[in-house]
Enzyme design. Structure first.
Site, PDB file in Angstrom:
ATOM      1  NE  ARG A  20      -4.655  -5.866   5.224  1.00  0.00           N
ATOM      2  CZ  ARG A  20      -4.902  -4.910   5.997  1.00  0.00           C
ATOM      3  NH1 ARG A  20      -3.669  -4.115   6.316  1.00  0.00           N
ATOM      4  NH2 ARG A  20      -6.131  -4.194   5.736  1.00  0.00           N
ATOM      5  CG  ASP A  21      -5.517  -3.984   9.870  1.00  0.00           C
ATOM      6  OD1 ASP A  21      -4.629  -3.626  10.373  1.00  0.00           O
ATOM      7  OD2 ASP A  21      -6.641  -3.081   9.266  1.00  0.00           O
ATOM      8  CG  HIS A 211     -10.863  -0.677   7.629  1.00  0.00           C
ATOM      9  ND1 HIS A 211     -10.286  -1.786   7.224  1.00  0.00           N
ATOM     10  CD2 HIS A 211      -9.647  -0.161   8.591  1.00  0.00           C
ATOM     11  CE1 HIS A 211      -9.312  -2.392   7.703  1.00  0.00           C
ATOM     12  NE2 HIS A 211      -8.982  -1.136   8.442  1.00  0.00           N
ATOM     13  CG  HIS A 213      -8.120   0.382  13.143  1.00  0.00           C
ATOM     14  ND1 HIS A 213      -7.139  -0.544  13.562  1.00  0.00           N
ATOM     15  CD2 HIS A 213      -8.194   0.536  11.734  1.00  0.00           C
ATOM     16  CE1 HIS A 213      -6.886  -0.996  12.239  1.00  0.00           C
ATOM     17  NE2 HIS A 213      -7.192  -0.512  11.247  1.00  0.00           N
ATOM     18  CB  CYS A 244      -1.292   0.544  10.234  1.00  0.00           C
ATOM     19  SG  CYS A 244      -0.079   0.820   8.928  1.00  0.00           S
ATOM     20  CG  ASN A 253      -8.927  -3.841  12.174  1.00  0.00           C
ATOM     21  OD1 ASN A 253      -7.772  -4.449  12.017  1.00  0.00           O
ATOM     22  ND2 ASN A 253      -9.374  -3.152  11.086  1.00  0.00           N
TER      23      ASN A 253
HETATM   24  P1  HMG Z   1      10.171   1.485  -1.127  1.00  0.00           P
HETATM   25  O1  HMG Z   1      11.358   1.214  -0.226  1.00  0.00           O
HETATM   26  O2  HMG Z   1       9.784   2.940  -1.593  1.00  0.00           O
HETATM   27  O3  HMG Z   1      10.077   0.652  -2.486  1.00  0.00           O
HETATM   28  O4  HMG Z   1       8.753   0.892  -0.371  1.00  0.00           O
HETATM   29  P2  HMG Z   1      10.917   0.473  -3.702  1.00  0.00           P
HETATM   30  O5  HMG Z   1      10.474   0.155  -4.799  1.00  0.00           O
HETATM   31  O6  HMG Z   1      12.280   1.300  -3.678  1.00  0.00           O
HETATM   32  O7  HMG Z   1      11.548  -1.111  -3.078  1.00  0.00           O
HETATM   33  C1  HMG Z   1      12.590  -1.130  -1.968  1.00  0.00           C
HETATM   34  C2  HMG Z   1      12.591  -2.698  -1.653  1.00  0.00           C
HETATM   35  O8  HMG Z   1      11.519  -3.415  -1.410  1.00  0.00           O
HETATM   36  C3  HMG Z   1      13.265  -3.277  -2.860  1.00  0.00           C
HETATM   37  O9  HMG Z   1      14.011  -4.548  -2.580  1.00  0.00           O
HETATM   38  C4  HMG Z   1      12.113  -3.964  -3.855  1.00  0.00           C
HETATM   39  O10 HMG Z   1      12.416  -4.888  -4.569  1.00  0.00           O
HETATM   40  C5  HMG Z   1      11.219  -4.317  -2.431  1.00  0.00           C
HETATM   41  P3  HMG Z   1      15.377  -4.523  -2.226  1.00  0.00           P
HETATM   42  O11 HMG Z   1      16.162  -4.256  -3.675  1.00  0.00           O
HETATM   43  O12 HMG Z   1      15.996  -3.406  -1.143  1.00  0.00           O
HETATM   44  O13 HMG Z   1      16.133  -5.819  -1.743  1.00  0.00           O
HETATM   45  N1  HMG Z   1       9.762  -4.242  -2.928  1.00  0.00           N
HETATM   46  C6  HMG Z   1       8.982  -5.340  -2.773  1.00  0.00           C
HETATM   47  N2  HMG Z   1       9.158  -6.485  -2.341  1.00  0.00           N
HETATM   48  C7  HMG Z   1       7.992  -7.447  -2.208  1.00  0.00           C
HETATM   49  N3  HMG Z   1       6.908  -6.995  -2.641  1.00  0.00           N
HETATM   50  C8  HMG Z   1       6.759  -5.898  -3.000  1.00  0.00           C
HETATM   51  C9  HMG Z   1       7.645  -4.753  -3.140  1.00  0.00           C
HETATM   52  N4  HMG Z   1       7.752  -3.777  -3.552  1.00  0.00           N
HETATM   53  C10 HMG Z   1       9.041  -3.444  -3.350  1.00  0.00           C
HETATM   54  N5  HMG Z   1       5.378  -5.558  -3.515  1.00  0.00           N
HETATM   55  C11 HMG Z   1       6.549   0.014  -0.499  1.00  0.00           C
HETATM   56  C12 HMG Z   1       7.513   1.076  -0.983  1.00  0.00           C
HETATM   57  C13 HMG Z   1       5.184   0.538  -0.874  1.00  0.00           C
HETATM   58  C14 HMG Z   1       7.027  -1.508  -1.260  1.00  0.00           C
HETATM   59  C15 HMG Z   1       6.771  -0.461   0.920  1.00  0.00           C
HETATM   60  O14 HMG Z   1       6.817   0.878   1.677  1.00  0.00           O
HETATM   61  C16 HMG Z   1       5.845  -1.358   1.424  1.00  0.00           C
HETATM   62  O15 HMG Z   1       5.685  -2.453   1.106  1.00  0.00           O
HETATM   63  N6  HMG Z   1       4.828  -0.828   2.192  1.00  0.00           N
HETATM   64  C17 HMG Z   1       3.712  -1.491   2.910  1.00  0.00           C
HETATM   65  C18 HMG Z   1       3.323  -0.958   4.067  1.00  0.00           C
HETATM   66  C19 HMG Z   1       2.248  -1.695   4.629  1.00  0.00           C
HETATM   67  O16 HMG Z   1       1.804  -2.937   4.254  1.00  0.00           O
HETATM   68  N7  HMG Z   1       1.352  -1.132   5.532  1.00  0.00           N
HETATM   69  C20 HMG Z   1       0.143  -1.787   6.284  1.00  0.00           C
HETATM   70  C21 HMG Z   1      -0.970  -2.005   5.088  1.00  0.00           C
HETATM   71  S1  HMG Z   1      -1.913  -0.460   4.889  1.00  0.00           S
HETATM   72  C22 HMG Z   1      -3.075  -0.545   6.385  1.00  0.00           C
HETATM   73  O17 HMG Z   1      -2.732  -1.227   7.301  1.00  0.00           O
HETATM   74  C23 HMG Z   1      -4.163   0.278   6.508  1.00  0.00           C
HETATM   75  C24 HMG Z   1      -5.595  -0.461   6.164  1.00  0.00           C
HETATM   76  O18 HMG Z   1      -5.673  -1.386   6.982  1.00  0.00           O
HETATM   77  C25 HMG Z   1      -6.664   0.599   6.356  1.00  0.00           C
HETATM   78  C26 HMG Z   1      -6.731   1.354   7.825  1.00  0.00           C
HETATM   79  O19 HMG Z   1      -6.912   0.761   8.647  1.00  0.00           O
HETATM   80  O20 HMG Z   1      -6.635   2.483   7.210  1.00  0.00           O
HETATM   81  C27 HMG Z   1      -5.669  -0.869   4.825  1.00  0.00           C
HETATM   82 MG    MG Z   2      -6.490  -1.087   9.020  1.00  0.00          MG
END
Ligand code: HMG
Ligand code: MG
Length: 305
Positions: A20-21, A211, A213, A244, A253
């Protein structure tokens, strides 16, 4: 600062976040079969938890667009396979393919959450409480991530009071564990010490995972410091993949093999086979056409040990 080994655990658990990450930040989007083989190789290393994918918007993270078909194709029953879920839509998609554990995520910084998930920290907890309510009804295990716990690429230094507040909010949601993320690898050992000491005065540290990095090379040192507080769960990624896309400058990581080698040297049990981990790293790095930042991986490939 003197290291106090009195509270060091006898055994630690690694939460492998490579699929995933690790893969979410790669330019190259891998075929489902390659991801599946990667996860299968990891599942034979002794790892007990592998975060396999995320049910996020494919527009935000195209690398994870195949999450439903990938998860459904897995045939692994003896290992926890949590998946990241940002909202109710992601939760429902995860449930429709039989996911049994989810990871919820937020941060200490509004500037970061606005970029990462298009909402403030408060709004993210509104979304997550909807998910948590459904997850409890279905008996789904939940883990929580706090990003930018020590520093944010957009807002700078984060304070320990904000970290405590977000950790507490996750515990109130009912997660079994909160993983504290140094998303951009800026934490200094003295800062980790200060923040964990502060947390330990307010919460049960057995619910905390770390966690790190390794962007600035201090992840292993920070793991040592964390173990002073009895922390026994560390997230890592084979080959040191990771990052990210919404955290400017975030790189990999801490590498799983580097953590394993450290623990081996300290006589701390992991129950994970280092040779098999290197084989899984080599497999995925070859698929990505990438070199690993892991010191141990490179030494092993060059010398055979
Ligand atoms: P948004 O644009 O505000 O959402 O995004 P929305 O509700 O307005 O929807 C926009 C579009 O996305 C729509 O589609 C929805 O249907 C679709 P359209 O009508 O435009 O075709 N949608 C989805 N599709 C599939 N699955 C869903 C979903 N939700 C909405 N779940 C949202 C808000 C949260 C969805 C978006 O910003 C997003 O997906 N962000 C994820 C970012 C991400 O994954 N970042 C990396 C993970 S975090 C990380 O790495 C940190 C960590 O490792 C810890 C650390 O290191 O600190 C965990
Ligand atoms: Mg991370």
């Amino acid at each position: 600062m003197k290291l106090n080994k009195e509270n060091f655990p006898h055994e630690i658990k690694i939460v492998e976040v490579g699929p995933r990450d690790g893969l979410q930040n790669e330019k190259k989007v891998l075929e489902l079969e390659d991801k599946k083989e990667f996860i299968n190789l990891l599942s034979k290393t002794g790892l007990k938890t592998i975060e396999v994918t995320s049910f996020v918007s494919p527009k935000a993270i195209p690398q994870m667009a195949d999450s439903a078909s990938l998860y459904s194709s897995l045939n692994i029953n003896d290992i926890d396979l949590p998946c990241l879920v940002p909202n109710l839509r992601g939760f429902e998609n995860a449930m429709s393919c039989g996911v049994k554990e989810i990871a919820l995520f937020s941060a200490t910084s509004d500037e970061f959450t606005k970029k990462n998930i298009n909402c403030t920290v408060d709004e993210s907890f509104d979304r997550m409480s909807e998910v948590a309510k459904e997850a409890k009804l279905k008996n789904i295990k939940m883990r929580g991530y706090v990003s930018t716990a020590f520093g944010c690429p957009y807002a700078g230094l984060m304070d320990k009071e904000s970290l405590l507040k977000v950790v507490q909010r996750f515990l109130d949601l009912g997660v079994y564990e909160v993983s504290i993320g140094d998303t951009i690898g800026v934490a200094a050992p003295s800062q980790v010490h200060e923040y964990l000491e502060y947390l330990s005065q307010h919460i049960d540290m057995s619910k905390i995972a770390m966690h790190f990095h390794d962007t600035r090379g201090l992840a292993l040192t920070n793991i040592l410091v964390s173990m002073e507080f009895g922390i026994k769960v560390f997230d890592s990624s084979v080959g040191g993949l990771g990052g990210c896309p919404y955290a400017k400058g975030a790189s990999g990581n801490v590498a799983t093999e580097d953590v394993l080698y450290l623990m081996d040297g300290l006589g701390i049990k992991t129950n994970v086979d280092l040779d098999k981990v290197v084989a899984a790293s080599k497999y995925i790095l070859d698929k990505l056409g990438k070199k690993s930042p892991s010191k141990f991986f490179n030494a092993y490939i060059n010398s055979g040990y």
